[in-house]
Design an enzyme around this catalytic site. Structure first.
Site, PDB file in Angstrom:
ATOM      1  N   CYS A   1       0.816  -1.221   0.000  1.00 18.02           N
ATOM      2  CA  CYS A   1       0.000   0.000   0.000  1.00 18.02           C
ATOM      3  C   CYS A   1       0.855   1.279   0.000  1.00 18.02           C
ATOM      4  O   CYS A   1       1.651   1.490   0.909  1.00 18.02           O
ATOM      5  CB  CYS A   1      -0.892  -0.032   1.248  1.00 18.02           C
ATOM      6  SG  CYS A   1      -1.681   1.523   1.652  1.00 18.02           S
TER       7      CYS A   1
ATOM      8  N   TYR B   1      -5.560   4.469  -8.985  1.00 17.66           N
ATOM      9  CA  TYR B   1      -6.635   3.559  -8.559  1.00 17.66           C
ATOM     10  C   TYR B   1      -7.917   3.847  -9.348  1.00 17.66           C
ATOM     11  O   TYR B   1      -8.656   2.944  -9.711  1.00 17.66           O
ATOM     12  CB  TYR B   1      -6.913   3.717  -7.060  1.00 17.66           C
ATOM     13  CG  TYR B   1      -5.850   3.073  -6.191  1.00 17.66           C
ATOM     14  CD1 TYR B   1      -6.019   1.787  -5.694  1.00 17.66           C
ATOM     15  CD2 TYR B   1      -4.666   3.749  -5.885  1.00 17.66           C
ATOM     16  CE1 TYR B   1      -5.044   1.189  -4.907  1.00 17.66           C
ATOM     17  CE2 TYR B   1      -3.679   3.169  -5.115  1.00 17.66           C
ATOM     18  CZ  TYR B   1      -3.872   1.885  -4.625  1.00 17.66           C
ATOM     19  OH  TYR B   1      -2.910   1.288  -3.858  1.00 17.66           O
TER      20      TYR B   1
END
Ligand SMILES: N[C@@H](CCC(=O)N[C@@H](CS)C(=O)NCC(=O)O)C(=O)O
Length: 299
Positions: free
Chosen positions: A29, A163
């Site tokens: 992440c 994203y």
């Protein structure tokens, strides 16, 4: 949307203390990576503990502790099996997303904050009495207004922008998102042509926020999120800038390409087979950069 937004500060119910707070991250992440880097640069490793999840955000249950995988740890504080279990332990009726990073207060048994930008700022400024490098200020006050607006632009279009491309539900949405992403990369490329770092000749939080996205781009986003107009390697300034940052030891330590590739290619939502691509070669990250010759930014 992050839902825990408490702030660690003297005189509050979350005062700065050594060995009280614990950071939960995933090395996949990028948002987690930002907090990991600030913790390392400030020298807070023995002050704020850290647990590392497995590399994949699983369809069933999200981030799990998979200590058998290299680079991962068990949950060292709550002994939970997953990040989801920590959220539910703190609040059984919690219905938000089970995201990392997460800053946990071991004294009150609660989550302090799950917003990376805020966690970065707390690690930067609130633990100086315990930090190995208390004088390092990654978010100098006088730069904050300009930095905040640059951070928002980069987050909306690049950090979160990748994203948005990868998770676009249809062609028009993808077309809009991919235009925004590459227009923003062009803007930052231009800025970095005359400016060594994002905020001029001083390395700041803004660079730490952009770095994890750039470091993941050619290896993961280019393929998995269909961000393939061009690679970071194809931008002269951005690729040189990425090399300089990657060659800073503490930043490099934060990058685990095994986790990153497993994490993104293993995301069944975007790659149902879970097969991890072999490439690309990323040797160029170790080649010399020319950033010392780039002048001071004078906006
Ligand atoms: N607002 C959060 C976002 C963090 C975030 O999106 N984390 C992702 C991993 S890269 C996550 O854990 N998502 C869990 C989910 O969507 O359920 C921040 O900036 O800290």
């Amino acid at each position: 949307m992050s839902t825990f937004r408490n702030i660690i500060a003297k005189g509050t119910s979350f005062p700065p203390e050594a060995n009280r707070y614990h950071l939960y991250i995933s090395l996949t992440c990028p948002f987690s990576s930002r907090c990991n880097i600030v913790r390392k640069l400030k020298g807070l490793e023995s002050v704020v503990g850290m647990s590392i999840t497995g590399p994949i955000m699983h369809m069933d249950g999200g981030w799990k502790f998979e200590p058998e995988i290299e680079g991962c740890t068990p949950d060292q504080i709550n002994n939970c099996a997953s990040i989801k279990d920590i959220y539910l332990k703190v609040n059984p009726s919690y219905s938000g997303s089970y995201s990392v990073p997460l800053l946990f207060d071991t004294k009150q048994g609660t989550i302090v904050n799950n917003e990376a930008g805020e966690i970065m700022r707390m690690l930067n400024s609130e633990f100086n009495e315990f930090a190995v490098d208390p004088n390092l200020d990654l978010s100098p006050k006088h730069l904050i207004p300009e930095m905040d607006s640059l951070n928002t632009f980069i987050y909306d279009n690049i950090g979160y922008g990748v994203y948005k491309c990868g998770l676009s539900p249809n062609q028009p949405a993808y077309d809009k998102n991919i235009d925004n992403l590459f227009n923003a990369l062009d803007t930052i490329e231009k800025r970095l042509t005359t400016s060594r770092y994002l905020m001029g000749n001083v390395f700041t939080e803004a660079d730490i926020r952009l770095f994890p996205t750039l470091a993941r781009f050619d290896a993961a986003y280019y393929f998995v999120f269909k961000c393939n107009v061009q690679r970071i390697q194809d931008y002269p300034a951005l690729s040189n800038y990425l090399r300089e940052l990657y060659q800073m030891p503490k930043l490099r330590e934060s990058v685990n390409y095994d986790h990153i590739k497993r994490g993104y290619f293993g995301a069944k939502m975007v790659n149902p087979s879970g097969v991890v691509a072999r490439g690309p070669k990323l040797d160029y990250l170790n080649e010399p950069h020319n950033r010392a010759t780039i002048g001071q930014h004078t906006d």
